[in-house]
Write a protein that holds these residues in place. Structure first.
Motif, PDB file in Angstrom:
ATOM      1  N   VAL A  81     -14.417  -5.934  10.016  1.00 12.58           N
ATOM      2  CA  VAL A  81     -13.435  -6.990  10.251  1.00 12.58           C
ATOM      3  C   VAL A  81     -12.044  -6.484   9.861  1.00 12.58           C
ATOM      4  CG1 VAL A  81     -12.740  -9.355   9.658  1.00 12.58           C
ATOM      5  CG2 VAL A  81     -15.167  -8.769   9.788  1.00 12.58           C
ATOM      6  N   SER A  82     -11.077  -6.682  10.734  1.00 10.46           N
ATOM      7  CA  SER A  82      -9.687  -6.316  10.429  1.00 10.46           C
ATOM      8  C   SER A  82      -9.041  -7.430   9.616  1.00 10.46           C
ATOM      9  CB  SER A  82      -8.901  -6.102  11.718  1.00 10.46           C
ATOM     10  OG  SER A  82      -9.517  -5.127  12.524  1.00 10.46           O
ATOM     11  N   VAL A  83      -8.079  -7.061   8.766  1.00 11.47           N
ATOM     12  CA  VAL A  83      -7.419  -8.042   7.904  1.00 11.47           C
ATOM     13  C   VAL A  83      -5.902  -7.859   7.979  1.00 11.47           C
ATOM     14  CG1 VAL A  83      -7.117  -8.873   5.534  1.00 11.47           C
ATOM     15  CG2 VAL A  83      -9.371  -8.079   6.292  1.00 11.47           C
ATOM     16  N   LEU A  84      -5.201  -8.968   8.232  1.00  8.17           N
ATOM     17  CA  LEU A  84      -3.747  -9.006   8.051  1.00  8.17           C
ATOM     18  C   LEU A  84      -3.510  -9.848   6.815  1.00  8.17           C
ATOM     19  CD1 LEU A  84      -0.851  -8.382   8.923  1.00  8.17           C
ATOM     20  CD2 LEU A  84      -0.928 -10.410  10.398  1.00  8.17           C
ATOM     21  N   LEU A  85      -3.129  -9.194   5.733  1.00  8.48           N
ATOM     22  CA  LEU A  85      -2.987  -9.828   4.426  1.00  8.48           C
ATOM     23  C   LEU A  85      -1.522 -10.128   4.145  1.00  8.48           C
ATOM     24  CD1 LEU A  85      -3.994 -10.605   1.545  1.00  8.48           C
ATOM     25  CD2 LEU A  85      -3.778  -8.176   0.951  1.00  8.48           C
ATOM     26  N   ILE A  86      -1.191 -11.416   4.066  1.00 10.54           N
ATOM     27  CA  ILE A  86       0.167 -11.833   3.710  1.00 10.54           C
ATOM     28  C   ILE A  86       0.173 -12.102   2.209  1.00 10.54           C
ATOM     29  CG2 ILE A  86       1.944 -13.609   4.035  1.00 10.54           C
ATOM     30  CD1 ILE A  86       0.770 -13.990   6.875  1.00 10.54           C
ATOM     31  N   GLU A  87       0.951 -11.329   1.480  1.00 13.07           N
ATOM     32  CA  GLU A  87       0.812 -11.352   0.024  1.00 13.07           C
ATOM     33  C   GLU A  87       2.143 -11.041  -0.650  1.00 13.07           C
ATOM     34  OE1 GLU A  87      -0.240 -12.264  -3.053  1.00 13.07           O
ATOM     35  OE2 GLU A  87      -2.234 -12.019  -2.190  1.00 13.07           O
ATOM     36  N   GLN A  88       2.320 -11.615  -1.845  1.00 20.91           N
ATOM     37  CA  GLN A  88       3.497 -11.284  -2.656  1.00 20.91           C
ATOM     38  C   GLN A  88       3.162 -10.304  -3.774  1.00 20.91           C
ATOM     39  OE1 GLN A  88       5.453 -15.043  -3.893  1.00 20.91           O
ATOM     40  NE2 GLN A  88       7.240 -14.187  -2.904  1.00 20.91           N
ATOM     41  N   LYS A  89       1.898 -10.345  -4.218  1.00 20.10           N
ATOM     42  CA  LYS A  89       1.490  -9.477  -5.323  1.00 20.10           C
ATOM     43  C   LYS A  89       1.315  -8.039  -4.828  1.00 20.10           C
ATOM     44  CE  LYS A  89      -0.763 -13.022  -8.140  1.00 20.10           C
ATOM     45  NZ  LYS A  89      -0.523 -14.182  -7.278  1.00 20.10           N
ATOM     46  N   LEU A  90       2.204  -7.169  -5.273  1.00 19.82           N
ATOM     47  CA  LEU A  90       2.153  -5.773  -4.845  1.00 19.82           C
ATOM     48  C   LEU A  90       0.863  -5.092  -5.286  1.00 19.82           C
ATOM     49  CD1 LEU A  90       5.709  -4.223  -5.359  1.00 19.82           C
ATOM     50  CD2 LEU A  90       4.394  -4.356  -3.244  1.00 19.82           C
ATOM     51  N   THR A  91       0.355  -5.450  -6.463  1.00 21.01           N
ATOM     52  CA  THR A  91      -0.798  -4.747  -7.028  1.00 21.01           C
ATOM     53  C   THR A  91      -1.992  -4.801  -6.097  1.00 21.01           C
ATOM     54  OG1 THR A  91      -0.026  -5.347  -9.226  1.00 21.01           O
ATOM     55  CG2 THR A  91      -2.278  -4.537  -9.053  1.00 21.01           C
ATOM     56  N   ILE A  92      -2.381  -6.004  -5.678  1.00 25.27           N
ATOM     57  CA  ILE A  92      -3.557  -6.145  -4.807  1.00 25.27           C
ATOM     58  C   ILE A  92      -3.277  -5.531  -3.441  1.00 25.27           C
ATOM     59  CG2 ILE A  92      -2.903  -8.514  -4.166  1.00 25.27           C
ATOM     60  CD1 ILE A  92      -5.826  -9.105  -3.663  1.00 25.27           C
ATOM     61  N   ALA A  93      -2.074  -5.755  -2.918  1.00 30.12           N
ATOM     62  CA  ALA A  93      -1.748  -5.256  -1.575  1.00 30.12           C
ATOM     63  C   ALA A  93      -1.811  -3.731  -1.517  1.00 30.12           C
ATOM     64  CB  ALA A  93      -0.370  -5.745  -1.160  1.00 30.12           C
ATOM     65  N   LEU A  94      -1.243  -3.091  -2.525  1.00 29.14           N
ATOM     66  CA  LEU A  94      -1.197  -1.626  -2.522  1.00 29.14           C
ATOM     67  C   LEU A  94      -2.554  -1.003  -2.835  1.00 29.14           C
ATOM     68  CD1 LEU A  94       2.234  -0.924  -4.265  1.00 29.14           C
ATOM     69  CD2 LEU A  94       1.715  -0.980  -1.827  1.00 29.14           C
ATOM     70  N   SER A  95      -3.400  -1.760  -3.540  1.00 23.80           N
ATOM     71  CA  SER A  95      -4.685  -1.182  -3.947  1.00 23.80           C
ATOM     72  C   SER A  95      -5.729  -1.217  -2.838  1.00 23.80           C
ATOM     73  CB  SER A  95      -5.231  -1.912  -5.187  1.00 23.80           C
ATOM     74  OG  SER A  95      -5.547  -3.257  -4.871  1.00 23.80           O
ATOM     75  N   ILE A  96      -5.630  -2.168  -1.886  1.00 23.26           N
ATOM     76  CA  ILE A  96      -6.700  -2.291  -0.889  1.00 23.26           C
ATOM     77  C   ILE A  96      -6.241  -2.034   0.543  1.00 23.26           C
ATOM     78  CG2 ILE A  96      -7.925  -3.960  -2.343  1.00 23.26           C
ATOM     79  CD1 ILE A  96      -7.059  -6.121  -0.326  1.00 23.26           C
TER      80      ILE A  96
END
Length: 231
Positions: A182-197
């Motif tokens: 499954v593809s994911v478009l993640l809209i996020e403010q937290k850099l930590t989770i966004a950069l890690s996954i």
């Protein structure tokens, strides 16, 4: 799978998106970052047919701009909005049931999958969704969308207001989606989770994409982070 070209979006006379352009590949996690008001949620709504938009949105090689939201959902794009949108008077199980397309035959995800990923939902299976905690409601919204067996899921601020342990669960959950194609478009403010996954990251500012690259490139670019992300 998903390709945006020269996408513009409007709220009445207010011009919000200015030529947004990016793509999301099969089994890829792409993070869309930016400050509040930068146009991230509007981008998701434009893809889903929820706001007036012009330009080009192609899904699996076919144009979808101008289609109704339910038509886009049935093509295989799931949307988890920031406001969660659970059905408060229905039980957890009933909310999940409403997420299914048809009879769910041949779907990648089952009730057992949802309850295995989030045992807390199994415990609350027969509880009205309106009395769940914020974290539990977020889990439920994510799982209800998955029950529709989407090929791409757009998730808007999934970790907003959640405890750190639940944030870790959400990150694991998103990686599990990727493992199932499954593809994911993640809209996020937290850099930590966004950069890690994420496989790739996009940064949005003033309704345009101002940066595209790998998490490593963004980590190394302090100027972009300072100008467009940091408070």
């Amino acid at each position: 799978m998903l390709e945006l070209q020269d996408l513009h979006a409007y709220y009445g006379k207010s011009h919000v998106l200015h030529g947004v352009q990016f793509s999301v590949g099969k089994g890829e996690i792409v993070a869309l970052l930016g400050r509040n008001g930068s146009g991230r949620s509007t981008t998701a709504k434009a893809i889903m047919g929820l706001v007036e938009a012009t330009g080009s949105v192609n899904w699996q090689g076919k144009p979808i701009l101008g289609k109704k939201p339910f038509e886009i959902a049935h093509l295989g794009i799931g949307h988890v909005p920031e406001n969660r949108d659970i059905f408060p008077k229905l039980t957890v199980h009933q909310n999940l049931l409403l997420g299914q397309k048809g009879k769910g035959i041949g779907a990648r995800w089952s009730f057992d999958d949802m309850y295995a990923m989030f045992p807390r939902l199994k415990e609350r299976e027969h509880t009205e969704a309106g009395v769940l905690s914020g974290g539990e409601q977020q889990m439920l919204t994510l799982c209800r969308t998955l029950m529709g067996d989407p090929d791409l899921i757009i998730i808007d601020e999934p970790t907003e207001g959640l405890a750190p342990k639940i944030v870790e669960l959400v990150a694991e959950y998103l990686q599990k989606l990727k493992s199932r194609g499954v593809s994911v478009l993640l809209i996020e403010q937290k850099l930590t989770i966004a950069l890690s996954i994420s496989d790739r990251v996009l940064v949005m500012g003033h309704g345009s994409i101002v940066f595209q690259g790998t998490p490593e490139t963004l980590r190394a670019d302090s100027q972009v982070r300072k100008e467009w992300l940091e408070v």
